[in-house]
Design an enzyme around this catalytic site. Sequence first.
Site, mmCIF file in Angstrom:
data_model
loop_
_atom_site.group_PDB
_atom_site.id
_atom_site.type_symbol
_atom_site.label_atom_id
_atom_site.label_comp_id
_atom_site.label_asym_id
_atom_site.label_seq_id
_atom_site.Cartn_x
_atom_site.Cartn_y
_atom_site.Cartn_z
ATOM 1 N N GLY A 52 0.820 -1.213 0.000
ATOM 2 C CA GLY A 52 0.000 0.000 0.000
ATOM 3 C C GLY A 52 0.850 1.257 0.000
ATOM 4 O O GLY A 52 1.856 1.333 0.687
ATOM 5 N N THR A 53 0.465 2.232 -0.794
ATOM 6 C CA THR A 53 1.087 3.552 -0.834
ATOM 7 C C THR A 53 -0.004 4.522 -1.277
ATOM 8 O O THR A 53 -0.994 4.085 -1.863
ATOM 9 C CB THR A 53 2.217 3.609 -1.870
ATOM 10 O OG1 THR A 53 1.671 3.193 -3.125
ATOM 11 C CG2 THR A 53 3.369 2.696 -1.521
ATOM 12 N N THR A 54 0.027 5.772 -1.128
ATOM 13 C CA THR A 54 0.966 6.688 -0.509
ATOM 14 C C THR A 54 0.242 7.388 0.639
ATOM 15 O O THR A 54 -0.981 7.599 0.551
ATOM 16 C CB THR A 54 1.433 7.723 -1.568
ATOM 17 O OG1 THR A 54 2.162 7.042 -2.585
ATOM 18 C CG2 THR A 54 2.274 8.815 -0.972
ATOM 19 N N LYS A 85 -5.995 2.934 4.161
ATOM 20 C CA LYS A 85 -4.621 2.930 4.639
ATOM 21 C C LYS A 85 -4.405 3.830 5.845
ATOM 22 O O LYS A 85 -3.302 3.883 6.378
ATOM 23 C CB LYS A 85 -3.678 3.376 3.519
ATOM 24 C CG LYS A 85 -3.784 2.552 2.248
ATOM 25 C CD LYS A 85 -2.867 3.091 1.169
ATOM 26 C CE LYS A 85 -3.110 2.412 -0.148
ATOM 27 N NZ LYS A 85 -2.271 2.980 -1.231
#
Length: 277
Positions: A52-54, A85
């Site tokens: 997972g990003t950002t 996230k």
Amino acid sequence: MEHNSNTGAALPAAYLSPGTSSFVDFLRAQAPELLPFNRVAPGARPLELAHGTTIVAVAYKGGVLIAGDRRATAGNVIAHRDMDKVYVTDEYSAVGIAGTAGLAVEMVRLYQLELEHYEKLEGVTITLDGKANRLGAMIKGNLEAAMAGLVVLPLFVGYDVDAPDPDRAGRIVTYDVTGGRFDEHAGYHSIGSGSVFAKGSLKKLYDPDADQDAAVRTAIEALYDAADDDSATSGPDLVRRIFPVVITVDGVNGAVRVADETTAAVSEAVVADRTRG
């Protein structure tokens, strides 16, 4: 009366005795196999897992926020389009995660229990510094897994109720894979594969005297810029109606997830402005 050996079985003494205020330490002593960072065999080879990003964090006048895009990738494939996230961890703090998605989510849930466990045993809320330090200790415990390729790097934000200036009580804390803790004093930060582009955007847009609405706009602008150059970061998805998740933390409302309708409206305004530009 006949005794049923299957009922009334006593719990182990450790479950009924006063002990450490750290839930992680309790698990380490009583059920170490349940800790996420104890599930990696020594010498394990890296797997193709979702990442997972950002994540971006922005301090503003009277608080701080954390925001994340929704995409998780596995190599060159989009694994999830609507992953959350960023998470509220207690009344005055929140965490965003980058790295191995499944392990990161499990670590955040364990961290939420860690803070709740402390408050129930001690009868008081742990200080903001204490919260940041405990998260660092958990990351340090994950070092062996990180060496095997299962890296988890959170970004921590919180509102310090003991700060002398309530307008500057929002704080941002970053970490390295060894659990090293670093307080960010610039007023903004970003982690994840698109972080270099997000920080470049934040450097130009950041205003320490901005209100919450302006800070939300700045964070979403930064995520948009990151998505423009980083394939692992998603921009606003107007077709599927998938938009960034934003959590604000202040002294009045505590840690609150911004309404989806609000993030959608801001995201659509950003896209519209960029289209005209």
